[in-house]
Design an enzyme around this catalytic site. Structure first.
Site, PDB file in Angstrom:
ATOM      1  N   ALA A 101       0.701  -1.376   0.049  1.00  0.00           N
ATOM      2  CA  ALA A 101       0.085   0.002   0.053  1.00  0.00           C
ATOM      3  C   ALA A 101       0.677   1.247  -0.127  1.00  0.00           C
ATOM      4  O   ALA A 101       2.023   1.296   0.399  1.00  0.00           O
ATOM      5  CB  ALA A 101      -0.904  -0.069   1.321  1.00  0.00           C
ATOM      6  N   GLY A 121       0.273  -5.473   0.671  1.00  0.00           N
ATOM      7  CA  GLY A 121      -0.731  -5.467  -0.398  1.00  0.00           C
ATOM      8  C   GLY A 121      -0.205  -6.050  -1.689  1.00  0.00           C
ATOM      9  O   GLY A 121      -0.894  -6.528  -2.174  1.00  0.00           O
TER      10      GLY A 121
END
Ligand code: NAI
Length: 719
Positions: free
Chosen positions: A61, A100
């Site tokens: 992320a 992520g």
């Protein structure tokens, strides 16, 4: 952004583009969503490969987006769409697939990794959990115990380990994208039902309750109050016991709690603070990007005691050539043996060849004549250090940087013993020096920016987090420690016990309370310093009241223990008792309790009940107050410097962000009010008097910690 192209006729190639690590920013997520749609609707495309530009798959992320409102397509539906695709999607993992990035790869149907790639779910280190299905897919793929290990520790693993665990399907030493494209050609039109991880049942172990009970106990013990590792266990438990959709709901719920917790904010602050300290600045304006380090090829260490040995190991491990000097023959032989052992064990752990041949041992200081930089680590004795610096100045080639590992002595005074004071800086390592990450680089008023840059650069090469600070007694870390320890002594006088005070500090998150720490480092160290300062006097010889020095309250408790030969772990007795000298398990000591009772009776002190809150407020707020004085004096250039020093050198719990960040979390007005309260109760303790910077910050509305630098600048310009 993400770029779409068609390669080898029928493979849709999606390339993430967001340097340096292809973080999943809003634009990248939008690019992936658009490219996947395009690939799925293009009849010519039979399979898809997702890769990252510049040899990195995806670093996760975009942490910068955490603070604001998230825009762009959310991650979870994006990954679901990939997993639900009716064409095979292959992740081509080069460089790293973290957070992520790995969750994205877990949404793909196949994963091919380069042999040098690193994979992991490090969210826990930022106070979060992998909340894009990571806690639900990983256990389904590799089983609960392995998933718990990776998710609760956040550790990064190699491609080989990922293959062994079953996270990746293939590892290649060649071009990962080519391998993935060939793989994608082969699996085109193959059925995908058995490739969608969210549909897998979670592999069950025989006794799930016992497994989670054990996992929970383990993380609670190591987390020292951090809540993210606990939430990680709870999320994995949901994966093991609930259907996927319910597990995802639980993951979301737990993430929401973590996201709004102060701990996530503290850990993210630490993440940025760690980077900020590398961008050092001296009061004269010299700074990291204008001051270039000089190349260092050969280094010397003078004095091979506790610190010298650790420094030597850390230097040798960088591959630099090192000259090690020690005057005592016996000590030299012992050091050689100890250092070789440490290097061999370290090399074995890392699977590399030990770097023993880089070191030349000598008893003659003249053997340092050709080195580029010297680190002095002889006894903490100014007269001895003066002599060593005079000798170094005479024997070293022109331009050699002369650094000292002193814990508190005046760098400028040592510089004045040499012909070139601009070449002198402090390099203050922490014990054990080959393990501890912190390095205070201390500049005196005459240190050149190049000397600071070179010491910072060498520290980085040694794997240290360098923080450049100004010259004062104890620099930043030890200067703040002094009032903290002093309060702990006073609390003992007033009725506390080492056990209760340590317990309060350990529950706050320190790995060790103040008294256990003191037993570990040796009570005699502080005693020697206090004797040097004329504070510790033998009780028999003393002319003055033992509890007052220069009109200030003083506690001779530490001195009295030393007079009894109780130096801590090394003598088997200190604030606690140990099974034998050198043992580490601290046990309550009845002798100490009756000694404290006798001491209080002798001085007319009436023991009162001291609660945990008072212990924390007095010990921590007084330390924070000194931190504000350090900022006011310009010894540290910002709160991040102090916080990183405390987190990496003094065991301050990272999930509380460091003392200055913590003060902001508590509320500066509250810290000020409590200091005023305690100062009123103890007017003879100057350290409790709130410093003027703290007052100024409160008066200006207690601005957030990241704006203090501006306020400090204003305050300092008005002085
Ligand atoms: P130590 O007592 O373990 O070792 C000092 C060594 O220096 C001894 O081996 C001694 O023989 C040697 N030595 C003395 N004079 C010498 C000379 N002229 N030439 C070469 N070698 C000489 O001391 P330790 O604990 O390693 O401390 C060294 C320095 O590091 C001190 O300035 C101390 O304040 C500082 N320091 C200590 C820390 C600790 O936790 N022990 C932490 C950070 C700094």
């Amino acid at each position: 952004m993400a770029l779409f192209s068609r390669v080898s006729g029928s493979v849709g190639l999606i390339t993430l583009q967001n340097p340096p690590v292809n973080a999943l920013s809003a634009a990248v997520r939008q690019g992936i969503v658009d490219s996947v749609k395009r690939a799925l609707s293009d009849p010519e495309v039979k399979s898809v490969v997702i890769c990252g530009e510049n040899g990195v798959f995806c670093g996760g992320a975009d942490i910068k987006e955490f603070g604001g409102n998230m825009s762009g397509p959310p991650l979870i539906p994006m990954i679901h769409a990939i997993e639900a695709a009716n064409k095979p999607v292959v992740a081509a993992i080069e460089g790293s697939a973290l957070g992520g990035g790995l969750e994205l790869a877990l949404g793909c149907h196949y994963r091919i990794a380069h042999s040098k790639a690193r994979l992991g779910l490090p969210e826990v280190s930022l106070g979060l959990l992998p909340a894009a299905g990571g806690t639900q897919r990983l256990p389904r793929l590799i089983g609960v115990p392995a998933a718990l290990d990776l998710i609760t520790t956040g550790r990064h693993i190699t491609a080989a380990e990922a293959l062994q665990l079953g996270i990746v399907d293939q590892v290649t030493k060649q071009s990962t994208v080519n391998a993935a494209v060939n793989f994608a050609l082969n699996v085109a039109e193959k059925p995908l039902d058995a490739r969608r991880i969210s549909t897998f049942p979670c592999p069950h172990s025989s006794d799930l309750d016992a497994l989670f009970e054990e996992a929970m106990q383990k993380v609670q013990k190591s987390a020292r109050g951090a809540i993210a590792p606990v939430a990680c266990v709870q999320a994995v438990r949901a994966a093991a016991t609930q259907p996927y959709n319910q597990g995802m709901e639980r993951e979301k719920e737990l993430m929401a709690t973590l996201f709004t917790s102060g701990q996530a904010r503290a850990l993210q602050y630490c993440f940025f603070a760690q980077r900020a300290v590398g961008k050092w600045r001296m009061p004269n304006g010299a700074c990291w990007d204008t001051s270039k380090p000089r190349p260092v090829h050969k280094v010397a260490v003078i004095g091979l005691g506790t610190m010298g040995r650790g420094i030597l190991v850390a230097l040798a491990q960088t591959g630099l050539s090192v000259v090690a000097v020690e005057t005592q023959e016996m000590q030299l032989m012992e050091a050689k043996q100890a250092v070789s052992g440490m290097l061999e064990r370290g090399a074995k752990r890392r699977g590399v060849v030990p770097t023993l041949h880089n070191i030349t041992y000598s008893q003659n200081i003249k053997s340092v004549a050709e080195v580029d930089l010297v680190i002095e680590a002889v006894f903490e004795d100014m007269a001895l250090k003066e002599k060593v610096f005079q000798q170094l100045s005479a024997v070293c080639k022109p331009g050699t940087f002369l650094c000292t590992n002193t814990s508190a002595l005046d760098i400028d005074h040592l510089a004045s013993q040499t012909g070139n004071p601009e070449l002198v800086v402090g390099m203050h390592f922490f014990a054990p020096a080959h393990v501890m990450k912190l390095l205070e680089v201390v500049y005196g008023p005459r240190s050149s920016p190049q000397a600071v840059a070179t010491a910072m650069h060498l520290g980085k090469k040694m794997g240290k987090i360098g923080v450049a600070v100004g010259n004062c007694r104890g620099f930043v870390g030890n200067r703040m420690l002094k009032p903290y320890i002093e309060q702990a002594f006073f609390l003992l006088e007033e009725g506390g016990t080492p056990e209760k005070i340590d317990q309060a500090l350990e529950e706050f998150g320190f790995p060790m309370g103040v008294f256990k720490m003191s037993d570990l480092s040796g009570l005699d160290i502080g005693w020697r310093v206090r004797k040097g300062d004329g504070l510790a006097e033998s009780s028999a010889a003393s002319q003055q009241s033992p509890r007052i020095r220069d009109g200030r309250r003083y506690s001779p408790l530490g001195d009295l223990l030393c007079e009894q030969g109780r130096f801590g772990q090394k003598t088997g007795h200190g604030w606690y008792q140990y099974d034998k000298p050198g043992s580490q398990l601290a046990r309550s000591d009845p002798w100490l309790h009756s000694f404290l009772e006798g001491y209080r009776a002798q001085h007319g002190l009436v023991a009162r009940r001291i609660d945990q809150q008072e212990v924390l407020e007095r010990c921590l707020y007084v330390l924070i107050n000194e931190g504000f004085r350090i900022l006011e004096d310009g010894i540290a250039s910002g709160p991040e410097d102090i916080d990183i020093i405390y987190v990496f050198g003094y065991g301050w719990p990272r999930h509380r962000g460091g003392p200055m960040f913590y003060a902001g979390m508590v509320g500066l007005a509250k810290v000020l009010e409590r200091l005023e309260h305690y100062h009123q109760a103890h007017p003879d303790v100057p350290y409790l008097q709130p410093c003027s910077l703290l007052r100024r910050l409160v008066a200006s509305g207690s601005p957030p910690v990241n704006t203090w630098k501006e306020v400090i600048k204003k305050v300092r310009s008005q002085l």
